[in-house]
Structures are given as structure tokens and as C-alpha cells.
Design a protein around this motif. Sequence first.
Motif, PDB file in Angstrom:
ATOM      1  N   ARG A 509       0.830  -1.206   0.000  1.00 44.83           N
ATOM      2  CA  ARG A 509       0.000   0.000   0.000  1.00 44.83           C
ATOM      3  C   ARG A 509       0.867   1.259   0.000  1.00 44.83           C
ATOM      4  O   ARG A 509       0.531   2.265  -0.614  1.00 44.83           O
ATOM      5  CB  ARG A 509      -0.937  -0.006   1.209  1.00 44.83           C
ATOM      6  CG  ARG A 509      -0.256   0.030   2.549  1.00 44.83           C
ATOM      7  CD  ARG A 509      -1.245   0.001   3.724  1.00 44.83           C
ATOM      8  NE  ARG A 509      -0.583   0.135   5.014  1.00 44.83           N
ATOM      9  CZ  ARG A 509      -0.017  -0.866   5.672  1.00 44.83           C
ATOM     10  NH1 ARG A 509      -0.057  -2.100   5.149  1.00 44.83           N
ATOM     11  NH2 ARG A 509       0.561  -0.664   6.841  1.00 44.83           N
ATOM     12  N   GLN A 512       2.395   1.624  -3.569  1.00 49.66           N
ATOM     13  CA  GLN A 512       1.454   2.131  -4.566  1.00 49.66           C
ATOM     14  C   GLN A 512       1.247   3.633  -4.410  1.00 49.66           C
ATOM     15  O   GLN A 512       1.198   4.376  -5.390  1.00 49.66           O
ATOM     16  CB  GLN A 512       0.115   1.403  -4.439  1.00 49.66           C
ATOM     17  CG  GLN A 512       0.182  -0.060  -4.876  1.00 49.66           C
ATOM     18  CD  GLN A 512      -1.138  -0.789  -4.696  1.00 49.66           C
ATOM     19  OE1 GLN A 512      -2.123  -0.203  -4.212  1.00 49.66           O
ATOM     20  NE2 GLN A 512      -1.169  -2.067  -5.081  1.00 49.66           N
ATOM     21  N   GLN A 513       1.132   4.075  -3.172  1.00 51.53           N
ATOM     22  CA  GLN A 513       0.973   5.514  -2.948  1.00 51.53           C
ATOM     23  C   GLN A 513       2.227   6.264  -3.375  1.00 51.53           C
ATOM     24  O   GLN A 513       2.145   7.365  -3.929  1.00 51.53           O
ATOM     25  CB  GLN A 513       0.661   5.790  -1.472  1.00 51.53           C
ATOM     26  CG  GLN A 513       0.310   7.251  -1.201  1.00 51.53           C
ATOM     27  CD  GLN A 513      -0.092   7.502   0.244  1.00 51.53           C
ATOM     28  OE1 GLN A 513      -0.073   6.584   1.072  1.00 51.53           O
ATOM     29  NE2 GLN A 513      -0.491   8.720   0.545  1.00 51.53           N
ATOM     30  N   GLN A 516       2.154   6.860  -7.034  1.00 48.60           N
ATOM     31  CA  GLN A 516       1.245   7.946  -7.406  1.00 48.60           C
ATOM     32  C   GLN A 516       1.865   9.309  -7.113  1.00 48.60           C
ATOM     33  O   GLN A 516       1.727  10.242  -7.894  1.00 48.60           O
ATOM     34  CB  GLN A 516      -0.077   7.799  -6.661  1.00 48.60           C
ATOM     35  CG  GLN A 516      -0.869   6.552  -7.056  1.00 48.60           C
ATOM     36  CD  GLN A 516      -2.099   6.340  -6.187  1.00 48.60           C
ATOM     37  OE1 GLN A 516      -2.376   7.136  -5.268  1.00 48.60           O
ATOM     38  NE2 GLN A 516      -2.862   5.280  -6.475  1.00 48.60           N
TER      39      GLN A 516
END
Length: 784
Positions: A509, A512-513, A516
Motif C-alpha cells: 500500500r 502504490q501511494q 502515485q
Amino acid sequence: MIQEITRLLEFDKIIDRMKQFAHSPATLRLLEEIAPLPSRPQIELRLAQIEETRALAAAGICLPIEHFADITGIIDRVRPKGSLLGTDELLVLIPLLQVSRRIAALLQYRSDIPLLKELAADIHGFPDILGPLEQTIAADGGLLDTASEHLFNLRKNSRNLAARIRKRLEEIVRERETAIFLQDDFITQRNGRWVIPVRMDSKGMVPGVVHDVSNSGETAFMEPIEIIGIVNELENISAEEKAEQIRILKEIAGWIREDADALLADFRALVQLDFINAAGQFADLVNAGIPQIADEFMINIQNGRHPLLALMQKERGGSAVVPLDLRLGGSSPNRVLLITGPNTGGKTIAIKTAGLLLLMAQSGLPVPADNSSVFPAAGRLLADIGDDQSIEESLSTFSAHIGKISRIVERADQRTIVLLDELGTGTDPLQGGAIACATLADLMSQGALVLATTHLTDIVTFAHKTSGMANAAMEFDRNRLIPCYRLIMGEPGESHAIDIARRCGLPERILQQAQQLAGTMESEFHTLLAELKESRMKNELLLAATMQREKLLAAKESQAEQALHDIARKAAESRLKALADAKNLVNAARAEINRILDEARREKSRKTAAAIASLEAGLDSEIRKIHPEQRLDLEKLRPGATLFIHLLGRNATLLAIDKKHERLRINAGSLEMEVPFGGVSAPREEPRSAKTGGRKSPPNLAAAATELNLIGCRVDEAVAQVDRFIDDAILNGSREVRIIHGKGTGALMRSVREQLSRSQQIESFRPGEAFEGGDGVTVVILQG
């Protein structure tokens, strides 16, 4: 500054490894002081000296160097007149002189190591000093009996007296009238005197002198009065022995004093040789090569390996060290190389390897790289590597880096090589990147060569757009998420921070952030990288195609060379066949001529001339088939001209021309004959062996001596000449020869014919016909 660079690049660890091969404290100090040499000739000389020691080692010959001490202090102490060296100091000299003697013996007659011989020119071994020292000084530091004849006799007398004293004391302690007063029956020494233990209450009962008393006070150690004289004599001998020892040591010290300067020069040359030998052994350990040293300011590393990594791989095993290829300056348009790539990908090792190899090369040491690698002869190395933050000095990582970079910029010039690690780190990436770009531009404007590493994309973009700068990447296997440690020139690398974080177990998690948040900047940067990688792949394909074409061309070139070789071989075979045919033709002609001559002698027919003429014409026709020649212009021929006679296979002189019958009269040595016009051609260059009369020339009709004149010779001389003449005729391929001996009393004729009858080389012989000279001539037919 050089000490700091040595520490940063771990050059001191290289020196520590080299120390393992040194044999003297002086050599260790010399290794500790190693530094870049000031000129190219000095660097190349040291490299060549080291290479000579390695060549000896490769041939199975090691320099016979063992441990030897520093004798500088000993030489200083012996210089004052009358000074004396102790046996322990003389003992130190022996290993040095023994090593010198072995080195001098090894190098004395060798011609393949001129530089080592020049380096060791002051090494002599000093046999006139070493010999006496070996005969004088014992391994424990004492003086040997062989030090002098007088010392030998004194010690012999001393041992004899000591034996007499002990024997008498043993007799005394066993005597009844004395034994009753003794505390014990042993013999000992006190204060250098021989004594026996007497009870204190009975010391007056034993005649003698008390030299000591036991700690309990119950025993007096007495010297019996009857041995006092012998003991005194022993002490006198001991005094003489000590005086003789001092005399010997003074004499040896005098010899050393006379050769003090030469001994010191011998020692220093041996230290230099030990230094070169240690460097050579270390070079063999890391499989180092001899780099090229250039006056041009450039670096070209081919298959370079970090020596410490190479040693670790050799000692501990594991995968092979990935070699480094790098070029900067010189014919390369780039003076700044910016290396990017992932953490632990080998960026810092790459610039440290380049700097370390440069230091080694400029210090005259072989480097673990190809011999085609090039390093500048002179150049200052400056570096900012590592994190020097300090709590005591209130220095952060950024402050420490900026302080170092400031000093580097102040010192940099066009003969400076700069190593900068992790440019732009420790502060805001935007401002840190801007400072880094400005620093690179400033260093390049000063003419310096720069190797730098970074993770900042702004610096990568700046280097990509700036002429004179180039990017390079540490290759990374994205599938396995491991670094490959190979430097790829011409394209930037990626940090792969998210990939490595995923491998290290960071939650998905978060990753993935992070992807971004990386935003558009990373996307654009990766697009740039993709374009560059695509360009590199195209270039690699073009290179592979070019190499394939080169292989095809090389194969065709090889085929062409083979075809030329085959043509040359066939031409040589044809020539050999032609020569063989010619030889066979000449031999057949010789046999036919001999047959015609035999028939002429038997029949005395006029048909002989016609037969010979017919043979000449046929022979001439065959020769022209083997070796066609252009006909000469007979109108231009004049007597005295030189012509090549096909029948004889040699040049001859023209005597007369018979145009009516188309024949030429020629002279070839002792042979005068007629040949047809078609049997001659332009003169040829004769082989040297034919001109000098060497026995190895091919036999022919003209070269063979067919007549021997013995008239006027004594019998013994004639017999010897006949033997030589027959041997030469056999070697020249002659079939029939004539020996002219005259008639006279007939003694010479009989001797010659008796000698011929005993020869196994003779088929037959006969008296000459009337037209040949009658009984004054013997005609000999040789074995065919």
C-alpha cells in the motif's frame, strides 16, 4: 591531501597487502611512503623493473631474498675510529650479506633483466667480510673458537685447566679426612672461584679460602688451597681470552668501517630490490597488467577490477568481479561523466576503482586491468567520497560535502581529476541539484576531468544537455531486482528505489501511494530513459551487424590468402617438375654422348660428328620445350659476347660465328665446342655456388672436370691426386675421365693403374687410343 585520498580510496589497504611480501623494516617504511611519481620516465622505469621480477618468477626463478635488518644505525656507530661493535650487532649483518651474496650470484650472468641488474649494481655480498663473520659469530651471538687460532688455543687450555680443577676437587671431596667436614659432596662456583661446601663449624679443619656463606649460615663455600694456583692460572687465560675477543671485534669493526659507504649502498639497493619484488608479487596475486602512461591528460580503463574485490574473490570464492570500462578526456569529447543507478549498485565502487587504479599507475605499480589501459603521467587527484558529518564540529552531511567541494574547486585545474560521490544530497533536491550542476560546469571550465555519482534527475538532465558531459548507468536486472555492477556508457540509470523497497519488504500500500506521488516528473524522466535505451539497443544491433560483416570479410580474406598460397605452391611444384625434367634430360644426354664417344673410339667413324650434331639438335628442342627462350638477333652478336648455353646449363663466351651452317663456337671454362644457333639465349645470372665452385652445385657437363694431368708429379703426390679426382668426378656425375701421366720410365703409369685397380668406384680403365694419347693416357669408366 594525498594521505586523505589514500584513505578514501583504500590505497593504504593495498600497501598493507604488499607489506606481506617485504623482508625488511626498511622496505616496510618504503612501502608506507609510496606516492605518485613526478614524471613519466620514472613511472615507466618502475613498471619495467617490476615486470622483470615477474618474468623471473614466471620462469620459476624467485629472487632469493630473506629477512634482513636495517643496518643504518650499525654503520653510524662503527664510523668513529676505534669504535667497537658487539657480537649481537655483527650477527645482524650476516643475514644481509648472505642475501646480498645470493642476489649478486643470481644476477651476475643474466642478460634478460638489465633493469634489475642496474638497480642491484651496488649489491656485492662482501665475501671478505661475510666469510670472517661466519667463522667468528655463533648463532647465539657468541664468538666461535674458529675466530682465530690464538682464541682456539686459549679456549683449549682453559677447558683443560677447568677439567683438572674439577677432577682434583672430586678427589678432595672423596678423601676421608676431608669428607667428614663437608656439608655435601657437590662442587660449585662462587664469585668465579671453584669451591666445596664445608660445615661452618669445621671450616678451620679444611685448608683453603672462604668465598661465600649459605643463606642459613651453616655452610661455608671454600676454595681448597691446593687448587688456588691452578684457578689463578685459569683466570689469567680467561683474561687473555677476553683480550683476544676484543682484538677480533676491533679488527672486524675496522673492516666494516673501511667499507661503510659501500655496505650502506648495498643495503639500500637491497631494500629497493625487495620493494620491487614485493610489488611484483602483489601484481601477480591480483593478475595485474602494465598500463600505458600518457603525457596526454586522459583516462582509458579497459577491464579494470578493484584490487581488493579481486583479492576477496580469489580468497573467499564467489562470483567473478565485474570489470570496469571507462574513457574520459583525450580523444573522447567528454570531460565529465555522471554515473547514476540504484543504491548498492556499484556507483561508488566504480569511481573508487578508477581513482585507485590511477593512484597505482602513477605510483609505478601494475594495475588489475588490460595492458591497453591508459593513465596520465601527471595529475592531481581530488575526491569527496563518503559522509564526514561531525557532531563535535557541528557539521551535517550537506555541510561536510560542501566544505570538501569548496576546497576541491579552489585547487582544481586542467591537470586535476575529481571524484564526487552522491552530488546534491543532504539538502533540498532542487537547490542541491542546482549547486551540483553549477559545480560540474565550473570544474569542466577549469579543464578538470570529473567522475561523479548522483540520484537526482535534474543533474542527469543537465549532463545530458551539456556538451562535454556524459551520463552512464550501473546496469540493474529489473526482473530479479538485483544490480549487475556493469557500467553502461551513454545513458542514465534509474534508482529503482520503489523496486528495491518492495524487495526489502515495504508494504505494498505504501509502494502504490509512492508511485502515485512520484507524479509526472518521473514519467517524463522514464520516457527519456526509454528513448535512450532504445537508441542504445539500435546501436548495439548495428555494432553486432558490423562485427558480423567483419567476420565474413575476414573469412573471405582468409580464403583469398589460402588461394594465393595454393597458387604459389602449385607454381613451386611446376618449377620443381621442370627442373627434374631438365635434370633427367641432361643425364640422358650425357649417357648418349658417352655412348657415341665409345662407338667413335671403337669404329673411328666419321658418322660420329653427325650423331653428335643430331643429338645436339634434339636436346636443344627438348630444352626449349622446358624453358622457351626468345631467339637472339644473330646480326648483333660479336665474338667475346656472353651467351647462355642450354646444353651446358651455364654461360659461355662466344669465339666465332658460322652463319653458313648456323653454328656458334663457344668457350666454357676448359671446354671448347660448337653449338647450334637455337641452343643459346641471353646470358643468365649464375647461382653463387656455381661461381665459387662449391660441391653442392648441380652437376652439368661443363662443370665436371674430366681430365687430370699428373706429368711432373711424384708417385705419392699423383696417387693422392687420383683419389681426389675420382671422388670429385663421381660427385659431379661424370661417367668417363682421362688421366694424363706420360710414358717416361713407366713408374708413374703403373702406380696410377694399380691405384685404379684397387678402387671400387671404377668400372673399368684402359690405355688411351692413339688419337687420345696412347699409353701416356689412361681412360677411366666410372661406376654408373
